[in-house]
Write a protein that holds these residues in place. Structure first.
Motif, PDB file in Angstrom:
ATOM      1  N   GLY A 155       0.816  -1.211   0.000  1.00 37.99           N
ATOM      2  CA  GLY A 155       0.000   0.000   0.000  1.00 37.99           C
ATOM      3  C   GLY A 155       0.849   1.260   0.000  1.00 37.99           C
ATOM      4  N   SER A 156       1.942   1.250   0.750  1.00 38.21           N
ATOM      5  CA  SER A 156       2.831   2.419   0.817  1.00 38.21           C
ATOM      6  C   SER A 156       3.542   2.635  -0.514  1.00 38.21           C
ATOM      7  N   LEU A 157       3.970   1.559  -1.150  1.00 42.75           N
ATOM      8  CA  LEU A 157       4.627   1.696  -2.451  1.00 42.75           C
ATOM      9  C   LEU A 157       3.660   2.246  -3.505  1.00 42.75           C
ATOM     10  N   MET A 158       2.419   1.757  -3.495  1.00 46.43           N
ATOM     11  CA  MET A 158       1.437   2.279  -4.443  1.00 46.43           C
ATOM     12  C   MET A 158       1.148   3.751  -4.169  1.00 46.43           C
ATOM     13  N   LEU A 159       1.115   4.126  -2.886  1.00 44.59           N
ATOM     14  CA  LEU A 159       0.907   5.529  -2.538  1.00 44.59           C
ATOM     15  C   LEU A 159       2.086   6.378  -2.996  1.00 44.59           C
ATOM     16  N   TYR A 160       3.309   5.867  -2.837  1.00 38.61           N
ATOM     17  CA  TYR A 160       4.503   6.592  -3.279  1.00 38.61           C
ATOM     18  C   TYR A 160       4.479   6.808  -4.789  1.00 38.61           C
ATOM     19  N   ILE A 161       4.132   5.766  -5.527  1.00 34.10           N
ATOM     20  CA  ILE A 161       4.081   5.889  -6.990  1.00 34.10           C
ATOM     21  C   ILE A 161       3.020   6.905  -7.397  1.00 34.10           C
ATOM     22  N   SER A 162       1.865   6.880  -6.718  1.00 32.68           N
ATOM     23  CA  SER A 162       0.781   7.800  -7.074  1.00 32.68           C
ATOM     24  C   SER A 162       1.174   9.258  -6.848  1.00 32.68           C
ATOM     25  N   LEU A 163       1.981   9.505  -5.823  1.00 30.49           N
ATOM     26  CA  LEU A 163       2.401  10.871  -5.521  1.00 30.49           C
ATOM     27  C   LEU A 163       3.532  11.347  -6.427  1.00 30.49           C
ATOM     28  N   ASN A 164       4.223  10.425  -7.054  1.00 34.27           N
ATOM     29  CA  ASN A 164       5.359  10.782  -7.911  1.00 34.27           C
ATOM     30  C   ASN A 164       5.169  10.337  -9.355  1.00 34.27           C
ATOM     31  N   VAL A 165       3.930   9.966  -9.714  1.00 37.29           N
ATOM     32  CA  VAL A 165       3.692   9.391 -11.032  1.00 37.29           C
ATOM     33  C   VAL A 165       3.969  10.388 -12.147  1.00 37.29           C
ATOM     34  N   GLU A 166       3.674  11.663 -11.935  1.00 38.64           N
ATOM     35  CA  GLU A 166       3.907  12.656 -12.989  1.00 38.64           C
ATOM     36  C   GLU A 166       5.396  12.795 -13.279  1.00 38.64           C
ATOM     37  N   LYS A 167       6.196  12.815 -12.233  1.00 42.29           N
ATOM     38  CA  LYS A 167       7.648  12.927 -12.429  1.00 42.29           C
ATOM     39  C   LYS A 167       8.205  11.660 -13.074  1.00 42.29           C
ATOM     40  N   LEU A 168       7.728  10.496 -12.635  1.00 37.65           N
ATOM     41  CA  LEU A 168       8.252   9.241 -13.153  1.00 37.65           C
ATOM     42  C   LEU A 168       7.855   9.001 -14.599  1.00 37.65           C
ATOM     43  N   MET A 169       6.623   9.379 -14.967  1.00 35.73           N
ATOM     44  CA  MET A 169       6.108   9.089 -16.298  1.00 35.73           C
ATOM     45  C   MET A 169       6.332  10.236 -17.278  1.00 35.73           C
ATOM     46  N   GLU A 170       6.822  11.374 -16.789  1.00 36.77           N
ATOM     47  CA  GLU A 170       7.084  12.508 -17.686  1.00 36.77           C
ATOM     48  C   GLU A 170       8.192  12.159 -18.680  1.00 36.77           C
ATOM     49  N   VAL A 248     -11.275  10.817 -17.203  1.00 32.40           N
ATOM     50  CA  VAL A 248     -10.145   9.925 -17.436  1.00 32.40           C
ATOM     51  C   VAL A 248      -9.590   9.447 -16.095  1.00 32.40           C
ATOM     52  N   LEU A 249      -9.424   8.159 -15.959  1.00 27.59           N
ATOM     53  CA  LEU A 249      -8.863   7.585 -14.733  1.00 27.59           C
ATOM     54  C   LEU A 249      -7.340   7.600 -14.844  1.00 27.59           C
ATOM     55  N   THR A 250      -6.699   8.422 -14.050  1.00 28.20           N
ATOM     56  CA  THR A 250      -5.244   8.529 -14.100  1.00 28.20           C
ATOM     57  C   THR A 250      -4.600   7.414 -13.285  1.00 28.20           C
ATOM     58  N   LEU A 251      -3.346   7.138 -13.583  1.00 27.78           N
ATOM     59  CA  LEU A 251      -2.617   6.105 -12.848  1.00 27.78           C
ATOM     60  C   LEU A 251      -2.471   6.487 -11.382  1.00 27.78           C
ATOM     61  N   GLY A 252      -2.258   7.784 -11.111  1.00 28.16           N
ATOM     62  CA  GLY A 252      -2.123   8.242  -9.731  1.00 28.16           C
ATOM     63  C   GLY A 252      -3.379   8.008  -8.918  1.00 28.16           C
ATOM     64  N   ALA A 253      -4.544   8.360  -9.491  1.00 25.85           N
ATOM     65  CA  ALA A 253      -5.813   8.169  -8.787  1.00 25.85           C
ATOM     66  C   ALA A 253      -6.091   6.689  -8.567  1.00 25.85           C
ATOM     67  N   TYR A 254      -5.785   5.874  -9.555  1.00 23.93           N
ATOM     68  CA  TYR A 254      -6.022   4.437  -9.433  1.00 23.93           C
ATOM     69  C   TYR A 254      -5.169   3.841  -8.311  1.00 23.93           C
ATOM     70  N   LEU A 255      -3.913   4.224  -8.247  1.00 23.69           N
ATOM     71  CA  LEU A 255      -3.020   3.709  -7.217  1.00 23.69           C
ATOM     72  C   LEU A 255      -3.415   4.195  -5.826  1.00 23.69           C
ATOM     73  N   ARG A 256      -3.859   5.435  -5.711  1.00 25.48           N
ATOM     74  CA  ARG A 256      -4.294   5.946  -4.397  1.00 25.48           C
ATOM     75  C   ARG A 256      -5.514   5.193  -3.901  1.00 25.48           C
ATOM     76  N   PHE A 257      -6.436   4.889  -4.801  1.00 23.17           N
ATOM     77  CA  PHE A 257      -7.627   4.130  -4.409  1.00 23.17           C
ATOM     78  C   PHE A 257      -7.237   2.777  -3.827  1.00 23.17           C
ATOM     79  N   TRP A 258      -6.351   2.059  -4.509  1.00 26.06           N
ATOM     80  CA  TRP A 258      -5.994   0.725  -4.049  1.00 26.06           C
ATOM     81  C   TRP A 258      -5.086   0.755  -2.825  1.00 26.06           C
ATOM     82  N   SER A 259      -4.336   1.814  -2.643  1.00 25.38           N
ATOM     83  CA  SER A 259      -3.542   1.912  -1.419  1.00 25.38           C
ATOM     84  C   SER A 259      -4.451   2.064  -0.203  1.00 25.38           C
ATOM     85  N   VAL A 260      -5.552   2.818  -0.366  1.00 26.03           N
ATOM     86  CA  VAL A 260      -6.528   2.961   0.719  1.00 26.03           C
ATOM     87  C   VAL A 260      -7.191   1.619   1.015  1.00 26.03           C
TER      88      VAL A 260
END
Length: 545
Positions: A155-170, A248-260
């Motif tokens: 859950g923490s890793l998915m939350l980390y990716i969701s918070l940094n997804v724009e930087k990682l996928m840019e 549009v369902l973004t990767l960040g929103a999807y990951l935050r949902f599943w981390s919760v």
């Protein structure tokens, strides 16, 4: 080896194509019989009795038909298992499914090969599964001691990716190492959670309902995988969202949902779900003993033969990992691919049921062997489909063809998976909660995993591409190896050119892989399979110490 008292353990496999099979669960391992008297006794049995004796089933045939109603406790346990497998399937669907398709828009096949390394831990979890089985906190529970921290980390890793997804996928090419490391960790911790959940299933369900453990795994794992692959790719598409008037369902929103969701389930497990205590024996608690058992199994000559078959049997098919990526590259929309996969899902279930039925009898590997030939045929058809792929937008007729092709080819793949799993179930001597079964499945998974890196690397290695630039009515060809990568293609386009592929490495790699696969099938797999299925069940047993 000593064995704990109580219900006999049942092997639970871990695969996205898994289907419910009722594993054989002998109460005690049978020592290999060498005297001729036993053969005479077997000849005196009729066909049904001989089949029962060979499977080491203690109950009479007529008793097998008697089924008790499922208790409320077992129903709650099944729901819990489905949820735990669901949590495991979500990150797997991202790492093995949707993320590579998203990255394909920015990375070359060689770079995707690096990211594909993140899927390897799921095929190697046997290496640390004895540690998970042996070390735990009694106060928390044998299985919860691992499930709770693993789910918190996931859950923490998915939350980390969701918070940094724009930087990682840019710019994924610059962040490829970080992306690979994060998803490797995500898959590793999910695999560890899977080991603990598989073990918990053996005691969470009653003896009469043990056969439903694989069903729970199929429902949960596949639901999580397809949610992250099929559903997410569709809702992540701007065209799909615009067509149906949805955001549009973004990767960040999807990951935050599943981390919760992951955190919520973990908290409930910690405070509201009590784990029943298991009787610990020397065999259960000794890590050294489990590894020794694994090594003893590996020293059996016919197990070594089976391992050789597994390690190279899938090379002919692995090249088609790039087929879907090639279709997307040629204009197939991601949401269309997602729809095809979604329609294919119920047919996988049907294929698994039929394969389990066909694998009974004295030739359990027969459906597995027969399915090789249509799989190679569909491999040739897929290469031709990529070669003659029409320019977008694709017609409804061609899309219908793609769906039909996906369903039929996937059906043969499922028949093979369930066929070999049924054979593993039949021959395995389930020691230490299914170590034997897990070992065989590990080599099966590994055979489909280790060639991926070489295949994706090979596509770029054998590709020759040029950047064609028009100049005053003529055309200039610039030798540009980087025209193979997405960065190179973008650079070529920025200077007013077009990438022209002279030689596509995809066709070379698929031809080489399928050629090797056919030769290996005829020269090694077929004679080895006939030899293995002709062995008596007792030949696969470890002698009691």
């Amino acid at each position: 080896m000593p064995r704990k008292a109580g219900p006999a353990p049942m092997a639970v496999t871990s695969s996205l194509n898994s289907i419910h099979i009722s594993p054989r669960t002998p109460k005690t391992p049978r020592v290999a019989v060498e005297d001729e008297g036993s053969d005479v006794e077997m000849e005196l049995l009729n066909e049904e009795e001989r089949y029962q004796a060979d499977r080491d089933v203690d109950e009479p045939v007529e008793h097998a038909a008697l089924k008790k109603p499922i208790s409320a406790k077992d129903k709650r346990s099944m729901v819990l298992l489905c949820v735990l497998y669901l949590i495991q399937g979500v990150p797997l669907g991202l790492a093995l499914g949707s993320v590579p398709f998203i990255l394909k828009e920015h990375l070359s096949y060689s770079q995707l090969a690096t990211f594909a390394l993140s899927s390897y831990p799921y095929s190697l979890k046997l290496l640390w599964s004895p540690i998970v089985d042996a070390i735990f906190f009694k106060r928390i529970g044998r299985r919860k001691s691992w499930i709770i921290p693993m789910q918190l980390i996931v859950g923490s890793l998915m939350l980390y990716i969701s918070l940094n997804v724009e930087k990682l996928m840019e710019d994924p090419s610059k962040n490829l190492t970080e992306l690979t490391v994060i998803f490797t960790m995500l898959v590793s911790f999910s695999a560890t959670q899977d080991i603990a959940v598989d073990g918990w299933a053996l005691t969470l369900l009653s003896q009469d309902c043990l056969s439903y453990a694989s069903t729970c795994q199929t429902i949960g794992l596949n639901t999580g995988f397809f949610a992250s692959f099929t559903v997410f790719l569709a809702f992540n598409s701007e065209a799909f969202a615009h067509k149906w008037g949805l955001p549009v369902l973004t990767l960040g929103a999807y990951l935050r949902f599943w981390s919760v969701i992951c955190y919520t389930v973990t908290v409930w497990l910690l405070f509201f779900k009590k784990e029943d205590k298991e009787a610990a024996t020397e065999a259960d608690m000794s890590i050294k003993g489990v590894y020794k058992t694994i090594w003893t199994i590996c020293k059996l000559k016919h197990v070594q033969l089976l391992v050789m078959v597994h390690l190279f049997a899938k090379i002919g098919f692995v090249a088609h990992e790039a087929t879907s990526l090639k279709m997307v590259e040629k204009g197939l929309k991601r949401e269309d691919l997602a729809v095809a996969v979604l329609i294919d899902f119920p047919f996988q279930i049907l294929g698994g049921w039929l394969a389990a039925k066909w694998s009974r009898g004295d030739k359990p590997l027969r459906p597995w062997l027969y399915a090789f030939w249509p799989r190679y045929l569909f491999g040739v058809i897929s290469v031709l489909t990529v070669h003659w792929f029409p320019k977008p937008p694709i017609s409804g007729g061609f899309f219908t063809y793609l769906i039909a092709f996906t369903v039929i080819s996937s059906f043969t793949s499922t028949v093979q998976f369930v066929g070999i799993s049924a054979f593993h179930t039949r021959v395995s001597d389930p020691l230490i909660g299914g170590t034997y079964m897990t070992l065989l499945n590990t080599f099966t998974n590994l055979g489909g995993t280790w060639p991926k890196w070489f295949v994706l690397k090979g596509v770029d290695l054998f590709t020759i591409a040029n950047c064609e630039i028009p100049d005053a009515g003529s055309k200039i060809l610039i030798k540009a190896k980087e025209c193979v990568t997405e960065v190179g293609k973008h650079h070529c386009k920025s200077i007013g050119g077009n990438c022209v592929i002279e030689r596509d490495g995809y066709y070379i790699v698929t031809t080489v892989c399928m050629g090797f696969g056919v030769l290996f099938l005829i020269g090694f797999i077929v004679p080895a399979a006939r030899k293995l299925q002709a062995l008596p069940t007792s030949a696969w047993r470890l002698k009691q110490l």
